[in-house]
Write a protein that holds these residues in place. Structure first.
Motif, PDB file in Angstrom:
ATOM      1  N   ALA A 295      41.739  29.431  75.197  1.00  0.00           N
ATOM      2  CA  ALA A 295      40.766  29.323  74.209  1.00  0.00           C
ATOM      3  C   ALA A 295      41.168  28.485  72.970  1.00  0.00           C
ATOM      4  CB  ALA A 295      40.140  30.668  73.753  1.00  0.00           C
ATOM      5  N   ALA A 296      42.419  28.925  72.737  1.00  0.00           N
ATOM      6  CA  ALA A 296      43.170  28.185  71.443  1.00  0.00           C
ATOM      7  C   ALA A 296      43.214  26.789  72.040  1.00  0.00           C
ATOM      8  CB  ALA A 296      44.521  28.870  71.533  1.00  0.00           C
ATOM      9  N   TRP A 297      43.721  26.431  73.184  1.00  0.00           N
ATOM     10  CA  TRP A 297      43.763  25.247  73.491  1.00  0.00           C
ATOM     11  C   TRP A 297      42.648  24.243  73.346  1.00  0.00           C
ATOM     12  CZ3 TRP A 297      42.121  21.631  77.042  1.00  0.00           C
ATOM     13  CH2 TRP A 297      42.898  20.465  77.276  1.00  0.00           C
ATOM     14  N   TYR A 298      41.284  24.861  73.840  1.00  0.00           N
ATOM     15  CA  TYR A 298      40.212  24.435  73.502  1.00  0.00           C
ATOM     16  C   TYR A 298      39.778  24.266  72.366  1.00  0.00           C
ATOM     17  CZ  TYR A 298      39.103  24.866  78.531  1.00  0.00           C
ATOM     18  OH  TYR A 298      39.061  25.268  80.165  1.00  0.00           O
ATOM     19  N   ARG A 299      39.969  25.120  71.404  1.00  0.00           N
ATOM     20  CA  ARG A 299      39.757  25.002  70.117  1.00  0.00           C
ATOM     21  C   ARG A 299      40.747  23.760  69.195  1.00  0.00           C
ATOM     22  NH1 ARG A 299      40.391  30.917  70.198  1.00  0.00           N
ATOM     23  NH2 ARG A 299      38.129  31.852  70.327  1.00  0.00           N
ATOM     24  N   LYS A 300      41.764  23.666  69.822  1.00  0.00           N
ATOM     25  CA  LYS A 300      42.577  22.765  69.135  1.00  0.00           C
ATOM     26  C   LYS A 300      42.089  21.102  69.395  1.00  0.00           C
ATOM     27  CE  LYS A 300      47.382  20.690  69.249  1.00  0.00           C
ATOM     28  NZ  LYS A 300      48.562  21.147  69.527  1.00  0.00           N
ATOM     29  N   ARG A 301      41.746  21.094  70.712  1.00  0.00           N
ATOM     30  CA  ARG A 301      40.980  19.891  71.340  1.00  0.00           C
ATOM     31  C   ARG A 301      39.748  19.419  70.720  1.00  0.00           C
ATOM     32  NH1 ARG A 301      45.182  20.451  72.538  1.00  0.00           N
ATOM     33  NH2 ARG A 301      46.422  19.504  74.727  1.00  0.00           N
ATOM     34  N   CYS A 302      38.903  20.524  70.462  1.00  0.00           N
ATOM     35  CA  CYS A 302      37.380  20.493  69.876  1.00  0.00           C
ATOM     36  C   CYS A 302      37.759  19.921  68.221  1.00  0.00           C
ATOM     37  CB  CYS A 302      36.689  21.485  70.170  1.00  0.00           C
ATOM     38  SG  CYS A 302      36.122  21.562  71.987  1.00  0.00           S
ATOM     39  N   ALA A 303      38.731  20.452  67.852  1.00  0.00           N
ATOM     40  CA  ALA A 303      38.628  20.200  66.355  1.00  0.00           C
ATOM     41  C   ALA A 303      39.655  19.033  65.938  1.00  0.00           C
ATOM     42  CB  ALA A 303      39.507  21.452  65.525  1.00  0.00           C
ATOM     43  N   ALA A 304      39.890  18.003  67.080  1.00  0.00           N
ATOM     44  CA  ALA A 304      40.697  17.017  66.675  1.00  0.00           C
ATOM     45  C   ALA A 304      39.796  16.023  65.862  1.00  0.00           C
ATOM     46  CB  ALA A 304      40.951  16.225  68.227  1.00  0.00           C
TER      47      ALA A 304
ATOM     48  N   ALA B  70      33.110  26.516  75.422  1.00  0.00           N
ATOM     49  CA  ALA B  70      31.759  27.350  75.520  1.00  0.00           C
ATOM     50  C   ALA B  70      32.007  28.561  76.706  1.00  0.00           C
ATOM     51  CB  ALA B  70      30.734  26.631  75.901  1.00  0.00           C
ATOM     52  N   GLU B  71      32.797  28.202  77.701  1.00  0.00           N
ATOM     53  CA  GLU B  71      33.037  29.031  78.817  1.00  0.00           C
ATOM     54  C   GLU B  71      33.842  30.307  78.544  1.00  0.00           C
ATOM     55  OE1 GLU B  71      32.402  25.447  82.193  1.00  0.00           O
ATOM     56  OE2 GLU B  71      34.495  26.030  81.442  1.00  0.00           O
ATOM     57  N   CYS B  72      34.822  29.923  77.672  1.00  0.00           N
ATOM     58  CA  CYS B  72      35.827  31.236  77.152  1.00  0.00           C
ATOM     59  C   CYS B  72      35.639  31.570  75.806  1.00  0.00           C
ATOM     60  CB  CYS B  72      37.090  31.011  77.898  1.00  0.00           C
ATOM     61  SG  CYS B  72      38.133  29.619  77.012  1.00  0.00           S
ATOM     62  N   GLY B  73      34.989  30.823  75.058  1.00  0.00           N
ATOM     63  CA  GLY B  73      35.400  30.876  73.399  1.00  0.00           C
ATOM     64  C   GLY B  73      34.281  32.290  73.046  1.00  0.00           C
ATOM     65  N   GLU B  74      34.118  32.273  71.775  1.00  0.00           N
ATOM     66  CA  GLU B  74      33.266  33.202  71.076  1.00  0.00           C
ATOM     67  C   GLU B  74      32.303  32.601  70.389  1.00  0.00           C
ATOM     68  OE1 GLU B  74      36.305  35.231  68.680  1.00  0.00           O
ATOM     69  OE2 GLU B  74      37.318  36.173  70.551  1.00  0.00           O
ATOM     70  N   SER B  75      31.334  33.557  69.886  1.00  0.00           N
ATOM     71  CA  SER B  75      30.163  32.850  69.112  1.00  0.00           C
ATOM     72  C   SER B  75      30.346  32.147  67.778  1.00  0.00           C
ATOM     73  CB  SER B  75      29.307  34.195  68.715  1.00  0.00           C
ATOM     74  OG  SER B  75      27.999  33.589  68.010  1.00  0.00           O
ATOM     75  N   ALA B  76      31.681  32.443  67.259  1.00  0.00           N
ATOM     76  CA  ALA B  76      32.014  31.759  66.152  1.00  0.00           C
ATOM     77  C   ALA B  76      32.599  30.338  66.409  1.00  0.00           C
ATOM     78  CB  ALA B  76      33.365  32.538  65.446  1.00  0.00           C
ATOM     79  N   ASP B  77      32.852  30.057  67.655  1.00  0.00           N
ATOM     80  CA  ASP B  77      33.240  28.802  68.177  1.00  0.00           C
ATOM     81  C   ASP B  77      32.068  27.813  68.147  1.00  0.00           C
ATOM     82  OD1 ASP B  77      35.971  29.212  68.607  1.00  0.00           O
ATOM     83  OD2 ASP B  77      35.368  30.373  70.417  1.00  0.00           O
ATOM     84  N   ALA B  78      30.934  28.320  67.696  1.00  0.00           N
ATOM     85  CA  ALA B  78      29.816  27.168  67.771  1.00  0.00           C
ATOM     86  C   ALA B  78      30.070  26.399  66.263  1.00  0.00           C
ATOM     87  CB  ALA B  78      28.542  28.032  67.375  1.00  0.00           C
ATOM     88  N   GLY B  79      30.992  26.748  65.351  1.00  0.00           N
ATOM     89  CA  GLY B  79      31.478  26.023  64.249  1.00  0.00           C
ATOM     90  C   GLY B  79      32.079  24.751  64.600  1.00  0.00           C
ATOM     91  N   LEU B  80      32.762  24.454  65.886  1.00  0.00           N
ATOM     92  CA  LEU B  80      33.380  23.729  66.255  1.00  0.00           C
ATOM     93  C   LEU B  80      32.394  22.542  67.065  1.00  0.00           C
ATOM     94  CD1 LEU B  80      36.783  25.115  67.392  1.00  0.00           C
ATOM     95  CD2 LEU B  80      36.365  23.877  65.434  1.00  0.00           C
ATOM     96  N   LEU B  81      31.440  23.166  67.551  1.00  0.00           N
ATOM     97  CA  LEU B  81      30.486  22.435  68.369  1.00  0.00           C
ATOM     98  C   LEU B  81      29.631  21.695  67.474  1.00  0.00           C
ATOM     99  CD1 LEU B  81      30.056  24.885  71.393  1.00  0.00           C
ATOM    100  CD2 LEU B  81      31.748  23.074  71.077  1.00  0.00           C
ATOM    101  N   TRP B  82      28.933  22.245  66.454  1.00  0.00           N
ATOM    102  CA  TRP B  82      27.996  21.502  65.790  1.00  0.00           C
ATOM    103  C   TRP B  82      28.338  19.985  65.322  1.00  0.00           C
ATOM    104  CZ3 TRP B  82      23.257  22.973  66.240  1.00  0.00           C
ATOM    105  CH2 TRP B  82      22.955  24.466  66.475  1.00  0.00           C
ATOM    106  N   PRO B  83      29.530  19.827  64.894  1.00  0.00           N
ATOM    107  CA  PRO B  83      29.898  18.415  64.418  1.00  0.00           C
ATOM    108  C   PRO B  83      29.828  17.395  65.616  1.00  0.00           C
ATOM    109  CG  PRO B  83      31.342  19.821  63.423  1.00  0.00           C
ATOM    110  CD  PRO B  83      30.597  20.797  64.491  1.00  0.00           C
ATOM    111  N   LEU B  84      30.008  18.211  66.861  1.00  0.00           N
ATOM    112  CA  LEU B  84      30.142  17.172  68.029  1.00  0.00           C
ATOM    113  C   LEU B  84      28.834  16.694  68.354  1.00  0.00           C
ATOM    114  CD1 LEU B  84      32.797  19.074  70.272  1.00  0.00           C
ATOM    115  CD2 LEU B  84      33.058  17.138  68.600  1.00  0.00           C
ATOM    116  N   LEU B  85      27.702  17.020  67.812  1.00  0.00           N
ATOM    117  CA  LEU B  85      26.453  16.640  68.213  1.00  0.00           C
ATOM    118  C   LEU B  85      26.346  15.212  67.761  1.00  0.00           C
ATOM    119  CD1 LEU B  85      24.144  19.662  67.435  1.00  0.00           C
ATOM    120  CD2 LEU B  85      24.970  19.046  69.574  1.00  0.00           C
TER     121      LEU B  85
END
Length: 476
Positions: free
Chosen positions: A286-295, A310-325
């Motif tokens: 999860a930490a590895w994914y967060r680092k990549r999505c926050a690049a 999304a497969e192994c994260g938490e609800s709070a990780d949506a904050g990293l996904l919104w900008p990727l839209l």
């Protein structure tokens, strides 16, 4: 009739009549086709006896046994005879006719024990490597019958004693069951080395062969020397099942750190295996994914990293996904929408603009994400997106949501799209009309409903059309 015999009664009867007139076996039926032998065996017994001319022995096993040197055609018919005594005598006389070995093979699964035992003795004596290679497709089809295991076991014994190169025709056979059996036999007999097994697992298109060969190849992974020969082909395989096997084996091979490179694989199966190996090694996927999505946007995460979060994260990780839209890569935007849905963080207001995205995959994921919340979407907004000026994928996405919304607006949109210039849209609209039912949102006796149903009457029977009108209160 046995389940592996097709609708070849007519062809079998014609072949039987030709054989009864002395036509050579190779001219009477397609001897290379296992189905031809099976249909002949079943079909002979359906032919009226008077049509099988010149066969005075047909109803008499004693007369047949008294014949001197019956020809191959007569023997073929006798091997299919309805009387077990005739079949048994025919098996005894078939020893000098290698062309009849397919019918002897079929008799090895005969319901009559004397016939069956006689045929098995003859097959055991006659089944050399050349015969086994030729008979393999028929043996495996007969093997699905009751008492059919004998032939399969005999075939396996012959192939396991054969040199590997002689099995090449079976490895490349067009019959999938033959190819699977050949590889399974070779694996059981340890005829193929780990490197070749890995290559087959990586290149073969059959998932059964892939799994079989990959599992066999990985038995040698404990040896460091096999990494280049075994693991690399598996890890670079196009099919995800084989790649996942290679990733899982990295732990046993003492190279778990290399699984990190597969955390963002395009396949969910491979990503899951990679997370398992990384966790076993003490890592945090999860930490590895967060680092990549926050690049930074210029670097951007690979689409697989977005899905992995999304497969192994938490609800709070949506904050990293919104900008990727708003990411320039279509795959990243689509995975971000799917990730928000998986994390249960869908916001209809923020996702609505993506219904106009230029990428079909993004619109498709957006429509799926919005389906549970379709009641929150303005119907006019969706109806507008079914207009002819909109791209095809936008029209299809809007229609999908309108289907879920239901009511008059859904019927209006679907009927309007029946004249769409795109065949895919017309087909989708037709299915929508056929599945439409009046709902609480449809005002009873609304004349527009009756008009729309009449315009789409070619899509349903008269009874179905009357039922729809009656349900909507517009029927006569």
């Amino acid at each position: 009739m046995p389940e592996d015999v097709g609708d070849g009664d007519g062809a079998a009867a014609a072949a039987a009549v030709r054989l009864s007139h002395g036509v050579p076996l190779g001219d009477a039926l397609a001897v290379a086709d296992p189905g031809a032998w099976l249909t002949l065996d079943a079909g002979v017994r359906s032919v009226p006896h008077w049509r099988l001319q010149h066969l005075s022995w047909w109803n008499s096993a004693a007369q047949f046994s008294g014949l001197t040197g019956p020809d191959e055609s007569r023997l073929a018919l006798a091997l299919c005879h309805g009387d077990g005594r005739v079949r048994q005598e025919a098996v005894h006389q078939a020893a000098g006719y290698p062309g009849l070995l397919p019918l002897v093979m079929i008799r090895c699964a005969d319901w009559a024990a004397p016939v069956r035992e006689a045929a098995r003795r003859l097959l055991r004596e006659a089944l050399d490597l050349d015969a086994a290679l030729a008979l393999a497709p028929l043996v495996l089809r007969v093997g699905r019958r009751d008492r059919g295991a004998f032939g399969v076991d005999a075939l396996g014994e012959v192939l396991r004693r054969a040199p590997l190169e002689s099995l090449e025709p079976l490895f490349a056979h067009r019959d999938r069951a033959v190819r699977r059996f050949a590889y399974r036999t070779a694996v059981e007999g340890r005829l193929i080395g780990p490197a070749e097994l890995a290559r087959v697992a990586a290149e073969d298109e059959d998932t059964v062969v892939q799994d079989l060969c990959a599992s066999a190849a990985l038995t040698a992974v404990g040896d460091e020397d096999v990494y280049e020969e075994v693991l690399l082909p598996l890890l670079s395989a196009r099919n995800p099942r084989t790649r996942s096997a290679g990733v899982t084996a990295l732990r046993r091979a003492g190279r778990p750190a290399e699984a990190e490179a597969f955390l963002a694989d395009r396949s969910a199966l491979v990503r899951a295996c990679a997370r398992y190996v990384v966790r076993q090694h003490g890592g945090d996927p999860a930490a590895w994914y967060r680092k990549r999505c926050a690049a930074p946007e210029g670097l951007g995460p690979p689409p697989g990293a977005v899905s992995g979060l999304a497969e192994c994260g938490e609800s709070a990780d949506a904050g990293l996904l919104w900008p990727l839209l708003a990411h320039p890569a279509d795959g990243v935007r689509a995975r971000a929408v799917a990730g928000l849905r998986a994390l249960d963080r869908v916001d209809t207001h923020r996702l609505r603009p993506l219904l106009d995205d230029p990428a079909p995959g993004v619109v498709r994921e957006t429509a799926v994400a919005l389906l549970p919340y379709v009641a929150e979407l303005p119907a006019d907004l969706l109806l507008e997106r079914t207009g002819p000026s909109r791209p095809r994928h936008v029209r299809i996405g809007a229609l999908r949501l309108l289907d879920a919304l239901g009511g008059l607006v859904a019927l209006r949109a679907a009927v309007g799209l029946l004249e769409d210039p795109d065949e895919t849209v017309r087909t989708r609209a037709g299915r929508s009309v056929q599945g439409w039912r009046p709902s609480a949102h449809v005002r009873l006796r609304d004349p527009e409903v009756g008009e729309l149903l009449e315009r789409s009457c070619h899509l349903m029977s008269e009874a179905a059309l009357r039922r729809r009108k009656w349900e909507a209160g517009v029927g006569s």
